[in-house]
Design a protein around this motif. Structure first.
Motif, mmCIF file in Angstrom:
data_model
loop_
_atom_site.group_PDB
_atom_site.id
_atom_site.type_symbol
_atom_site.label_atom_id
_atom_site.label_comp_id
_atom_site.label_asym_id
_atom_site.label_seq_id
_atom_site.Cartn_x
_atom_site.Cartn_y
_atom_site.Cartn_z
ATOM 1 N N GLU A 116 62.976 31.620 -26.570
ATOM 2 C CA GLU A 116 63.584 32.904 -26.913
ATOM 3 C C GLU A 116 65.043 33.024 -26.471
ATOM 4 N N LYS A 155 69.202 37.326 -22.422
ATOM 5 C CA LYS A 155 68.593 38.172 -23.450
ATOM 6 C C LYS A 155 67.686 39.163 -22.726
ATOM 7 N N ILE A 193 64.893 41.830 -22.394
ATOM 8 C CA ILE A 193 63.731 42.189 -23.205
ATOM 9 C C ILE A 193 63.076 43.494 -22.751
ATOM 10 N N LYS A 208 62.369 45.208 -26.085
ATOM 11 C CA LYS A 208 63.354 45.081 -27.154
ATOM 12 C C LYS A 208 63.726 43.606 -27.279
ATOM 13 N N ASN A 209 64.330 43.242 -28.389
ATOM 14 C CA ASN A 209 64.816 41.879 -28.630
ATOM 15 C C ASN A 209 63.703 40.825 -28.597
#
Length: 110
Positions: free
Chosen positions: A16, A27, A29, A3-4
């Motif tokens: 990223e 973040k 992922i 995701k993301n």
């Protein structure tokens, strides 16, 4: 599942996640009961204090320099270097200079 992050596209992972003044940013992922993969950025002098993980945690430095403490032993890592922090052992991270990393935690099968 991831995701993301865009699938089927070449990525420079250090791009990223962005540096934020006086912050640790992250973040996620991928995350499930077996694995967690998270990108982090640390501004200079930011840290994550000592804690333990239920899984083995592998850090790869994508940019900058970090001091990682594992069970009271200090390691200084730079871009391209990797270390595994064993499950159940206290570890901490400190930004010697601003840095980015990818953290992969693999949890035991229960």
């Amino acid at each position: 599942m991831f995701k993301n992050i865009t699938l089927s596209e070449i990525k420079q992972l250090e791009n990223e996640v962005s540096y934020q003044p006086n912050q640790v940013s992250s973040k996620t992922i991928a995350q499930n009961k077996y694995v967690s993969i998270t990108l982090f950025s640390f501004d200079k002098d930011e840290e994550i204090s000592a804690h333990k993980s239920k899984g083995d945690a592998m850090v790869t430095i994508l940019d900058g320099k970090s001091k990682i403490t594992i069970d009271d032993k200090e390691y200084v890592l730079s871009k391209g270097e990797t270390i595994v922090m064993p499950a159940g052992i206290p570890h901490a991270l400190f930004a010697v200079e601003k840095f980015k990393m990818i953290l992969t935690v693999v949890f035991p099968n229960e």
